[in-house]
Design an enzyme around this catalytic site. Structure first.
Site, PDB file in Angstrom:
ATOM      1  N   ILE A 184       0.839  -1.201   0.000  1.00 21.31           N
ATOM      2  CA  ILE A 184       0.000   0.000   0.000  1.00 21.31           C
ATOM      3  C   ILE A 184       0.873   1.251   0.000  1.00 21.31           C
ATOM      4  CG2 ILE A 184      -1.881   1.226   1.123  1.00 21.31           C
ATOM      5  CD1 ILE A 184      -2.558  -1.573  -0.045  1.00 21.31           C
ATOM      6  N   ASP A 185       1.942   1.232   0.784  1.00 18.76           N
ATOM      7  CA  ASP A 185       2.888   2.343   0.716  1.00 18.76           C
ATOM      8  C   ASP A 185       3.415   2.526  -0.704  1.00 18.76           C
ATOM      9  OD1 ASP A 185       3.006   3.373   3.340  1.00 18.76           O
ATOM     10  OD2 ASP A 185       4.295   1.741   3.988  1.00 18.76           O
TER      11      ASP A 185
END
Length: 406
Positions: A184-185
Site C-alpha cells: 500500500i505504501d
C-alpha cells in the site's frame, strides 16, 4: 545512408528514454518513511532536484530495521537515492522561516504530516501557495485531508486491513494475512508521483492545479480494481483461495517433488494440453472439469488431482515440460532464486548505489519504460547538505538560532 550497428553496439544498453526529463524542477520533500519518499525518489530519478527536509532526529525511516548496513537502515536507503538532506526544526520560528524560504524556490512540495499539522506549522496548502503561487502541492496521508477519518493515523498493515485487502489473502478458515512487502505504501507512492506529473503538465499548459490529496486508503481500494468491482456488482464476498485466482482455474501454485510451480492453464486449449503433459488426459473429459465454470465449482477436487500429478516430478522438469506445451507457468521463487535468475540481470531493473557508510547497495531502480537509470547520488546522510542551502541558485536563507539548529 544507413549503417548497421556492430554487435557490441547492439548489445549495449540504451540510455533510459526518460533520463533527466525533470531537470530544472525542484521538489521540497517533507515526507517520511515510505509512500512519500518513494514518490519523491521517482521524481529524483527523473532528474528533479529533491531537497529532503528532516527533523533533527531524522526521518523515522532511518530507524526501521533490521537489516541495517553499517548502522544505515535499508528501508531508508531503498527509498531516498538522488536526494539531498537538510535538517530543520519546524517547531521553532527560525526553522519554519527557512522552510518558507525553500518553498519560495520550489516547483513541487510533498508532505505526509497528519492532516492539519502542516497548517499549524505554517506550511499548509494555503500558506505555501501564498508564498509561491505556482507551487504544486501534494499531501499524502492515510485517509485523506477531509472526512470523518482524516484525523486518524495509518500505516501499511492497518490500511491493508481496513481496505479489505487482508480479507482476500490466504485460505478460508485461516487467520487474516497481509502482503509482507509494504504494497500500500508502494502503490500510494506511485499514485502520488503520477498525480504530480499530471500536475506538472497542467501547469505547463497554463493552469496551476489545486491541492493534490493522495491517500493510502483510496490507493488500496484502487489496487483491488478487479476483486472489489466484482463484489460491488454481485454483492458476493470473495472466497479466499490461497495462491489461486478467484475467477479461473487451473491458475495457482501446485506442490512438486521439490517446491511449487504456478500454472495458468484455464483456457480450453491450454487445459487440455496440461492434462496431456501431466499424463492425465482423462481429466480433460472428466465431467467435473470439462468447462471453466465446472472446474471452478469443483476446485478442491481439481486441486487434489493436479497436486497428486505434480508431486511426481521436480519443479524444473515441470517448467520445461509445460513450456514445451505452451502452457504459462513459472517456479515459485524465493529471493535467493530471484537473485540468481538471468532474467533479473537482463531486465536492467537493478541499480547499484555507493554509499559512504553502507558501501555498495543493490536495489530496484527506476526501470519504468527502460533499464534502470544510474543513480546520480546515494541516499543522503542526515543533514548532509545543510551547507549547500546558501550556495548556487537558492537565495541566502535566514540564519538559525543555536536553539533551533538542525
Amino acid at each position: 545512408m544507413t549503417t548497421t550497428p556492430t554487435a557490441a553496439q547492439a548489445a549495449a544498453p540504451a540510455a533510459h528514454p526518460l533520463e533527466r526529463t525533470l531537470d530544472g524542477l525542484r521538489v521540497i520533500d517533507f515526507s517520511q518513511v515510505a509512500a512519500g519518499p518513494l514518490s519523491t525518489m521517482i521524481l529524483a530519478d527523473l532528474g528533479a532536484d529533491v531537497i529532503k527536509i528532516e527533523p533533527p532526529t531524522g526521518d523515522i525511516g532511518r530507524t526501521l530495521g533490521p537489516p541495517f548496513i553499517e548502522g544505515e537502515s535499508t528501508v531508508f536507503l531503498s527509498l531516498n537515492r538522488n536526494k539531498r538532506s537538510v535538517t530543520l526544526d519546524l517547531k521553532c520560528e527560525e526553522g519554519r522561516a527557512r522552510a518558507r524560504a525553500l518553498i519560495a524556490t520550489a516547483d513541487i512540495l510533498v508532505e505526509s504530516f497528519r492532516p492539519g499539522v502542516a497548517d499549524r506549522l505554517g506550511i499548509g496548502f494555503q500558506a505555501a501557495r501564498a508564498i509561491n503561487p505556482r507551487l504544486i502541492y501534494c499531501s499524502i496521508s492515510a485517509y485523506g485531508q477531509h472526512g470523518s477519518w482524516s484525523h486518524k493515523p495509518g500505516v501499511d498493515g492497518v490500511v491493508q486491513a481496513v481496505s479489505g485487502l487482508m480479507s482476500v489473502i490466504g485460505h478460508e478458515g485461516e487467520p487474516p494475512s497481509k502482503v509482507q512487502a509494504p504494497i500500500i505504501d508502494m502503490v500510494t507512492g506511485y499514485h502520488a508521483a503520477l498525480a504530480i506529473l499530471a500536475a506538472v503538465n497542467q501547469r505547463a499548459a497554463g493552469s496551476v492545479p489545486g491541492h493534490l490529496d493522495v491517500n493510502m486508503f483510496t490507493s488500496a481500494v484502487m489496487l483491488q480494481q478487479v476483486t472489489l468491482s466484482s463484489y460491488l456488482t454481485t454483492g458476493e464476498l470473495p472466497v479466499r483461495c490461497g495462491s489461486g485466482a478467484p475467477y479461473a482455474t487451473p491458475n495457482e501454485a501446485y506442490q512438486t517433488a521439490d517446491g511449487y510451480v504456478l500454472v495458468a492453464a484455464y483456457q480450453p486449449e491450454r487445459w487440455r494440453r496440461l492434462c496431456v503433459a501431466l499424463d492425465r488426459p482423462d481429466l480433460a473429459d472428466d465431467p467435473r472439469f470439462g468447462t471453466l465454470s465446472e472446474r471452478m465449482a469443483n476446485r478442491d477436487a481439481l486441486t487434489a488431482e493436479l497436486t497428486g500429478a505434480f508431486r511426481h516430478r521436480p519443479t524444473g522438469e515441470w517448467v520445461a515440460r509445460l513450456e514445451g506445451a505452451d502452457i504459462i507457468c513459472a517456479a515459485v521463487s524465493d529471493y535467493d532464486d530471484v537473485a540468481s535468475l538471468p532474467l533479473l540481470a537482463e531486465s536492467g531493473v537493478l541499480t547499484t548505489v555507493h554509499h559512504p557508510a553502507a558501501g555498495h547497495i543493490v536495489m530496484p531502480g527506476f526501470a519504468i519504460g527502460g533499464r534502470s537509470m544510474a543513480a546520480r547520488r546515494p541516499p543522503p546522510r542526515l543533514g548532509e547538505h545543510n551547507s549547500l542551502l546558501n550556495e548556487g541558485p537558492l537565495p541566502k536563507l535566514p540564519a538559525l538560532a543555536d536553539t533551533c539548529r538542525g
